[in-house]
Scaffold this motif. Structure first.
Motif, PDB file in Angstrom:
ATOM      1  N   TRP A  18     -22.345 -41.722 -17.076  1.00  0.00           N
ATOM      2  CA  TRP A  18     -21.249 -41.211 -16.248  1.00  0.00           C
ATOM      3  C   TRP A  18     -21.775 -40.974 -14.838  1.00  0.00           C
ATOM      4  CZ3 TRP A  18     -16.739 -40.338 -19.186  1.00  0.00           C
ATOM      5  CH2 TRP A  18     -16.916 -40.265 -20.564  1.00  0.00           C
ATOM      6  N   GLN A  19     -20.922 -41.217 -13.831  1.00  0.00           N
ATOM      7  CA  GLN A  19     -21.358 -41.004 -12.452  1.00  0.00           C
ATOM      8  C   GLN A  19     -20.178 -40.700 -11.528  1.00  0.00           C
ATOM      9  OE1 GLN A  19     -22.067 -44.312  -9.965  1.00  0.00           O
ATOM     10  NE2 GLN A  19     -23.906 -43.497  -9.018  1.00  0.00           N
ATOM     11  N   LYS A  20     -20.403 -39.777 -10.587  1.00  0.00           N
ATOM     12  CA  LYS A  20     -19.466 -39.549  -9.504  1.00  0.00           C
ATOM     13  C   LYS A  20     -20.109 -39.756  -8.140  1.00  0.00           C
ATOM     14  CE  LYS A  20     -16.307 -36.487  -9.156  1.00  0.00           C
ATOM     15  NZ  LYS A  20     -15.564 -35.210  -9.054  1.00  0.00           N
ATOM     16  N   ASP A  21     -21.449 -39.778  -8.124  1.00  0.00           N
ATOM     17  CA  ASP A  21     -22.195 -39.786  -6.870  1.00  0.00           C
ATOM     18  C   ASP A  21     -23.620 -40.190  -7.239  1.00  0.00           C
ATOM     19  OD1 ASP A  21     -24.035 -38.060  -4.862  1.00  0.00           O
ATOM     20  OD2 ASP A  21     -22.128 -38.472  -3.880  1.00  0.00           O
ATOM     21  N   PRO A  22     -24.421 -40.732  -6.291  1.00  0.00           N
ATOM     22  CA  PRO A  22     -25.819 -41.021  -6.635  1.00  0.00           C
ATOM     23  C   PRO A  22     -26.568 -39.824  -7.210  1.00  0.00           C
ATOM     24  CG  PRO A  22     -25.275 -42.026  -4.538  1.00  0.00           C
ATOM     25  CD  PRO A  22     -24.092 -41.196  -4.932  1.00  0.00           C
ATOM     26  N   ASN A  23     -26.149 -38.603  -6.833  1.00  0.00           N
ATOM     27  CA  ASN A  23     -26.800 -37.396  -7.332  1.00  0.00           C
ATOM     28  C   ASN A  23     -25.915 -36.595  -8.290  1.00  0.00           C
ATOM     29  OD1 ASN A  23     -29.276 -37.708  -5.951  1.00  0.00           O
ATOM     30  ND2 ASN A  23     -28.324 -36.978  -4.063  1.00  0.00           N
ATOM     31  N   LEU A  24     -24.834 -37.188  -8.758  1.00  0.00           N
ATOM     32  CA  LEU A  24     -23.971 -36.581  -9.781  1.00  0.00           C
ATOM     33  C   LEU A  24     -23.816 -37.601 -10.901  1.00  0.00           C
ATOM     34  CD1 LEU A  24     -21.048 -34.778  -7.896  1.00  0.00           C
ATOM     35  CD2 LEU A  24     -22.747 -33.721  -9.387  1.00  0.00           C
ATOM     36  N   TRP A  25     -24.632 -37.468 -11.947  1.00  0.00           N
ATOM     37  CA  TRP A  25     -24.596 -38.446 -13.028  1.00  0.00           C
ATOM     38  C   TRP A  25     -25.117 -37.812 -14.319  1.00  0.00           C
ATOM     39  CZ3 TRP A  25     -29.365 -39.242 -15.135  1.00  0.00           C
ATOM     40  CH2 TRP A  25     -30.482 -38.973 -14.317  1.00  0.00           C
ATOM     41  N   CYS A  26     -24.807 -38.455 -15.446  1.00  0.00           N
ATOM     42  CA  CYS A  26     -25.278 -37.997 -16.753  1.00  0.00           C
ATOM     43  C   CYS A  26     -25.451 -39.211 -17.657  1.00  0.00           C
ATOM     44  CB  CYS A  26     -24.288 -37.011 -17.366  1.00  0.00           C
ATOM     45  SG  CYS A  26     -24.830 -36.337 -18.971  1.00  0.00           S
ATOM     46  N   LEU A  27     -26.569 -39.258 -18.371  1.00  0.00           N
ATOM     47  CA  LEU A  27     -26.886 -40.360 -19.274  1.00  0.00           C
ATOM     48  C   LEU A  27     -27.206 -39.805 -20.657  1.00  0.00           C
ATOM     49  CD1 LEU A  27     -27.811 -43.347 -19.913  1.00  0.00           C
ATOM     50  CD2 LEU A  27     -30.095 -42.604 -19.207  1.00  0.00           C
ATOM     51  N   GLU A  28     -26.584 -40.380 -21.689  1.00  0.00           N
ATOM     52  CA  GLU A  28     -26.946 -40.113 -23.075  1.00  0.00           C
ATOM     53  C   GLU A  28     -27.439 -41.416 -23.676  1.00  0.00           C
ATOM     54  OE1 GLU A  28     -24.530 -37.338 -25.488  1.00  0.00           O
ATOM     55  OE2 GLU A  28     -23.088 -37.495 -23.845  1.00  0.00           O
ATOM     56  N   LEU A  29     -28.680 -41.408 -24.153  1.00  0.00           N
ATOM     57  CA  LEU A  29     -29.343 -42.623 -24.630  1.00  0.00           C
ATOM     58  C   LEU A  29     -29.884 -42.376 -26.033  1.00  0.00           C
ATOM     59  CD1 LEU A  29     -30.579 -45.469 -24.061  1.00  0.00           C
ATOM     60  CD2 LEU A  29     -32.508 -44.280 -23.011  1.00  0.00           C
ATOM     61  N   LEU A  30     -29.488 -43.220 -26.981  1.00  0.00           N
ATOM     62  CA  LEU A  30     -29.901 -43.079 -28.376  1.00  0.00           C
ATOM     63  C   LEU A  30     -30.563 -44.378 -28.819  1.00  0.00           C
ATOM     64  CD1 LEU A  30     -29.826 -41.543 -31.128  1.00  0.00           C
ATOM     65  CD2 LEU A  30     -27.592 -42.605 -31.512  1.00  0.00           C
ATOM     66  N   VAL A  31     -31.844 -44.299 -29.201  1.00  0.00           N
ATOM     67  CA  VAL A  31     -32.596 -45.472 -29.650  1.00  0.00           C
ATOM     68  C   VAL A  31     -33.359 -45.113 -30.919  1.00  0.00           C
ATOM     69  CG1 VAL A  31     -34.463 -47.069 -29.112  1.00  0.00           C
ATOM     70  CG2 VAL A  31     -32.811 -46.468 -27.348  1.00  0.00           C
ATOM     71  N   SER A  32     -33.078 -45.840 -32.002  1.00  0.00           N
ATOM     72  CA  SER A  32     -33.811 -45.683 -33.272  1.00  0.00           C
ATOM     73  C   SER A  32     -33.921 -44.223 -33.706  1.00  0.00           C
ATOM     74  CB  SER A  32     -35.206 -46.308 -33.142  1.00  0.00           C
ATOM     75  OG  SER A  32     -35.103 -47.692 -32.906  1.00  0.00           O
ATOM     76  N   GLY A  33     -32.839 -43.471 -33.573  1.00  0.00           N
ATOM     77  CA  GLY A  33     -32.826 -42.086 -34.016  1.00  0.00           C
ATOM     78  C   GLY A  33     -33.362 -41.089 -33.030  1.00  0.00           C
ATOM     79  N   CYS A  34     -33.810 -41.532 -31.867  1.00  0.00           N
ATOM     80  CA  CYS A  34     -34.309 -40.630 -30.823  1.00  0.00           C
ATOM     81  C   CYS A  34     -33.292 -40.587 -29.691  1.00  0.00           C
ATOM     82  CB  CYS A  34     -35.662 -41.119 -30.314  1.00  0.00           C
ATOM     83  SG  CYS A  34     -36.343 -40.135 -28.959  1.00  0.00           S
TER      84      CYS A  34
END
Length: 372
Positions: A158-174
């Motif tokens: 998700w992003q609104k600005d270069p300094n306003l963002w959020c990432l959720e990353l799921l790989v192999s249970g981590c």
């Protein structure tokens, strides 16, 4: 991509929306039948407790995955992207190299849809999948012949600005959650025994792999053109940008110091699009006895499959490779190579109701900050 999980306890109940969609490959590896796969996923989701991480085998496996996700899945850039309008930035009163770079960026901005289309984008949501593999650490002069098996996973960004963002990353249970609220940037893994990492606001490197053309243009307006090179049979201009000393000092802390960070962009002379993005960083980590260990990281991303989404040309796939060198008086010269293949499944602009509070760190972290 799987986005829904059936209710295991009640067949007639509504399905559950997964926080992070998972690729089919990751789902099929969980069992021989569909029912068994969903049961195994439910057991994994319920097992995210501190007791799970007490096993040395699981802890070592998780630490390895966390390393891959931090280095490959969610790397940050130690600089600030300054907002600018490339259509009004003058190419006069600059050096020939800087003026040429500004002209190339103007052609890039036209190729990805033009300023009017970009001005309509106020926020972004992207869903994608990744495959990550890595070699072991080896002596710096050895040739790497083998990598680990691919670790498959998915992400939501998700992003609104270069300094306003959020990432959720799921790989192999981590799982790793990373974000920036404009004041601080932070990262936290689902292993609650590992503390949250925080620092000044920084852009996520993944945005500059074709997802955020506006920030990419703003970034390279500060660059200089240093020549030409053929990339995948494409004749390209090379733009180079050295991170300022003030940005490097702002990103450092008592535990480490960033010595230099350089960025290169390769822009196709035919299409105007960014087809390759590279950056190199050297930092020194201070040990307890005062000796420093140097970490040099070189990352390159080949960017492909541009498609228009609501008038904006977005890259939908690519490959990133990372080479990590570790050396110093108290460390042997070691090298490790990592690789990520990524693909964007969905891109949505102007997400309704996406406020600035959405990008704040977890509430327990904010409580600790207020207490201190």
């Amino acid at each position: 991509m799987r986005v829904l999980c059936p209710n295991i306890d009640r067949e007639d109940a509504l399905e559950t929306v997964l926080d992070v969609p998972i690729p089919e490959e990751m789902f099929t590896s969980m069992g021989n039948t569909v029912a068994l796969r969903w049961q195994n996923m439910a057991m994994w989701m319920k097992a995210q407790t501190l007791e799970k991480w007490s096993s040395p085998i699981i802890a070592n496996r998780y630490n390895e995955l966390s390393f891959l996700l931090y280095m490959m899945g969610s790397p940050l850039l130690p600089l600030q992207i300054r907002k600018a309008n490339s259509s009004t930035r003058s190419i006069h009163n600059s050096s020939i190299e800087a003026s040429t770079a500004k002209y190339i960026v103007q052609q890039y901005m036209a190729a990805i849809g033009g300023q009017p289309a970009l001005n309509t984008v106020q926020s972004l949501c992207a869903i994608g999948q990744v495959k990550i593999s890595a070699s072991d650490f080896h002596q710096g002069d050895e040739v790497v012949n083998s990598r680990s098996r691919d670790e498959a996973g998915g992400f939501v960004l998700w992003q609104k600005d270069p300094n306003l963002w959020c990432l959720e990353l799921l790989v192999s249970g981590c799982k790793v959650i990373s974000g920036s609220n404009g004041k601080i940037s932070w990262r936290q893994s689902s292993n609650l025994q590992r503390p949250m990492i925080k620092g000044p606001p920084r852009p996520l490197r993944r945005f500059l792999q074709g997802l955020d053309p506006k920030s990419t243009g703003d970034l390279f307006l500060q660059a200089v053109c240093i020549g030409e090179k053929i990339i995948n049979d494409e004749e390209c201009f090379i733009l180079k940008l050295d991170t300022s000393q003030s940005d490097l000092e702002e990103q450092g802390n008592p535990k480490y110091e960033i010595i230099h960070h350089t960025i290169w962009g390769y822009f196709s002379q035919r299409s105007g699009l960014l087809v390759k993005f590279e950056d190199s960083r050297l930092l020194t980590v201070n040990s307890d006895n005062g000796d420093g260990i140097f970490w040099e990281t070189s990352t390159e991303s080949v960017i492909e499959d541009y498609r228009y989404v609501e008038g904006v040309n977005i890259a939908h796939s690519g490959k990133t490779t990372v080479t990590v060198f570790r050396y110093g008086e108290q460390s042997s010269n070691h090298k490790r190579e990592l690789e990520e293949k990524w693909r964007i499944e969905e891109v949505h602009f102007n997400v309704w109701g996406l406020g600035n509070d959405f990008f704040n760190p977890p509430s327990e972290f904010m409580k600790r900050e207020k207490a201190t």
